[in-house]
Design an enzyme around this catalytic site. Structure first.
Site, PDB file in Angstrom:
ATOM      1  CG  HIS A 136      12.288  67.381  44.768  1.00  0.00           C
ATOM      2  ND1 HIS A 136      11.205  67.654  43.981  1.00  0.00           N
ATOM      3  CD2 HIS A 136      11.777  67.059  45.985  1.00  0.00           C
ATOM      4  CE1 HIS A 136      10.080  67.489  44.668  1.00  0.00           C
ATOM      5  NE2 HIS A 136      10.412  67.122  45.896  1.00  0.00           N
ATOM      6  CD  GLU A 180      11.525  69.462  41.087  1.00  0.00           C
ATOM      7  OE1 GLU A 180      11.518  68.227  41.282  1.00  0.00           O
ATOM      8  OE2 GLU A 180      11.251  70.285  41.982  1.00  0.00           O
ATOM      9  NE  ARG A 225       5.585  68.148  45.210  1.00  0.00           N
ATOM     10  CZ  ARG A 225       6.081  67.407  46.203  1.00  0.00           C
ATOM     11  NH1 ARG A 225       7.007  67.936  47.005  1.00  0.00           N
ATOM     12  NH2 ARG A 225       5.655  66.173  46.385  1.00  0.00           N
TER      13      ARG A 225
END
Length: 317
Positions: free
Chosen positions: A278, A259, A230
């Protein structure tokens, strides 16, 4: 039992392959968003989500007993409220092992074989056979978070004759690793010895900013950092500065503190950074793998058996 899935993920496989013994005992409803699902939420015994939960759903779901997230991370879910209401939370831990371990190896190969440069030169019609390359052979790989994914990475890295150091909570030896370490001293050893460092930690209150500016300073200047965990497990500003100042050779980043990554972030323009949006855990077989967990847990809830991948709501994983 009423199950409501609220996710934009494609659940066609899960719906079409529901075992007969479950299909006859379950009313399964799948909606792309909370608005579409609203009239079914009050009767839901269970909710499927991709990892986020609209607060309004929790207010409406008065009969809720169980939430199954199709993600491994649960940091975007209201863990405290679930704990207070005695709602069981299960995740999709284990479905990322194949694709994320393959992705890790691909990033390391991309770095040592300079794939980005080769692609750029192809676009420019440049023929340069004197480019210098490196190898994975003989390098040391440090895996911060030696869980199921970490073990899969270690097994694959062994095929390239790498030395593998793993960090876990106990330092318990693991078959795929040459050495396992734990605690701050172990972390410092791993960082100072590794040529490649892979972050595979969950995001919890204990792992946020797990890697600090001081930790980055322990790494070799030739080291390459890969973050598939993360964005908040590392000090992103300190990492950016270390990359800009040549204190770290390069990084592959699939996750970020914010993000999508803001367009003004210098990370977009850095030649020594490989960026992906991601997607390290993405795979055409993702839903298929997650479905086996969902089916098991539906059956367990119906029959009063043990569910799998139950999240500790206090620890956050």
């Amino acid at each position: 039992m009423n199950i409501v899935a609220v996710t934009g993920m494609d659940l066609t496989y899960l719906c079409e392959h529901m075992p007969e013994d479950l299909a006859s005992r379950v009313h399964f409803h799948w909606f792309k968003n909370a608005n579409e699902a609203s009239k079914h939420i009050p009767e839901a015994d269970a909710i499927l989500t991709a990892g986020r939960m609209n607060p309004e759903i929790m207010k409406q779901a008065t009969k809720l007993r169980w939430i199954q997230t199709l993600s491994a991370g649960v940091d975007k879910l209201p863990l405290q409220e679930l704990n207070e209401r005695n709602i069981v939370l299960t995740n999709a831990r284990g479905v990322h092992t194949v694709q994320m371990s393959e992705f890790t190896i691909s990033l390391m190969l991309q770095w040592v074989r300079r794939s980005n440069l080769l692609h750029d030169q192809q676009q420019k019609h440049v023929w340069d056979h004197q480019i210098a390359f490196d190898e994975l052979y003989g390098k040391t790989l440090g895996i911060v978070g030696a869980g199921a994914i970490g073990e899969a990475v270690a097994r694959k890295a062994k095929a390239f004759d790498m030395t593998i150091i793993g960090l876990n909570r106990s330092g318990t030896p693991l078959p795929a690793f040459d050495r396992t370490v734990h605690g701050e001293d172990g972390l410092q050893q791993l960082l100072s010895e590794s040529d490649f460092i892979v972050l595979l930690l969950p995001s919890t209150s204990k792992t946020r900013r797990f890697l600090t500016k001081d930790h980055l300073g322990l790494m070799k200047k030739s080291a390459f950092l890969i973050n598939l965990a993360r964005g908040d497990v590392i000090d992103e500003q300190a990492l950016t500065e270390a990359l800009q100042e040549g204190k770290l050779a390069g990084a592959a980043l699939d996750v970020f503190e914010q993000e999508p990554l803001p367009t003004n972030s210098p990370l977009w323009r850095m030649d020594n950074v490989i960026m992906t949006p991601h997607i390290a855990g993405s795979s055409a077989r993702y839903t298929e793998r997650a479905s086996s967990i969902v089916y098991h847990n539906i059956r367990a809830l119906l029959n009063g058996d043990d569910m799998i991948n139950v999240v500790n709501l206090t620890e956050g994983y």
